[in-house]
Write a protein that holds these residues in place. Sequence first.
Motif: not given
Lengths: 141, 225
Positions: B155-158, B130-135, B122-126, B180-185
């Motif tokens: 499915x996994x929100x960055x 702790x922190x999930x990051x997408x590019x 899913x090309x997600x970086x951890x 800061x995608x975590x703070x968005x719906x």
Amino acid sequence: MVDLRDTRRAEARKRRVLERLGADQRELNKHLRIGRALDQMRLILADETFGNLVHNHGIQSVPGLLSQENSFVAGALDRSLDFIVAWRFFSPFIYDPVTAVFLETRWPGFALELRDIFISIVADGPFPHELRGRDRRTIGI
Amino acid sequence: MSGIRGVGAYEAIVSGERFEQARKRLADLARARTENDLLDLLTALWCRHGHLSTALVEAAPHIPGAVAYARRFGSIAKAFRLIGFRNRENIGNNADLRKAIIKDVVEQVTKRGGYVETSPWNKQLIINGEMKVNVFISRLKSTGPRIWQFGYVSKSKPDILIGARIAERAGPIVDYFILPFMLLPHGSWVTASVSSGVRLERFRSTTLVPFYDLCARIPVAGPKW
């Protein structure tokens, strides 16, 4: 008729200015609150007992922005990003029974304040002057 | 009221044959094309050139413009997809850019005392466990208002979304939006327009150095016993 239109325009202009001032104030408050919470986290992490508890959780390093050794200067990015990094590191301790009790005893109200900041940023949105009362799925900035 | 018609009464400006050709062409243009007609024309263009692009559609004389396709299908890209054409060059270029950014993030965060886990599916970086990051690569929309759109539906929100902005297809990276995608719906899309970019200024950077600094880690000393 013209007078009425001018009056309404003036009222609308005044409303817009007040809204903008309110948004600026909210933005400033958010930044101050996050700044205070980050300072508090630095103090907590500098505490020896808490440091030992953290070490017992298998944590070998802390975020640079929460370290007192590193003279971290507020970066060019928005403070909500600092808050995310700090929250991701600190939130497990708020929900862990042992560290949560320790935090509440030593720094009463801190865990509550941290949660409150998180909720307020989520509710208000992280972007400055975000328009309210519109579909939040697509946020035009 | 009826008129008298005399063919050839005046000297013609154009030949009768050419006039007939023009009449047919105008009648052809006036005919309302069905969706199938539009897609057939697009397929014919694809077969002829072996490739499709908005510029190619605009340049083709017998095909309605990209705006007509956008009106009928939502966008020219959707029309391309309907005939089975996928712009692989663009996809490939974006994938390469993303890989280069991810490689850079891994190197720089490691250099600053952190560590990065990458998942190939899913090309997600951890970052730092702790922190999930997408590019995400964002290109200026070729039609409609001048906006860049950032978003990620997975499915996994960055927690943080890095949107690398490129000005044109296969162009270099202009700047990055660190959001800061975590703070968005969940499933939010953020649009940045040229005129209102100032409001996103605190989330924009021409390099990823501020982000690397955010991810920096300092080792902690163990208990003294």
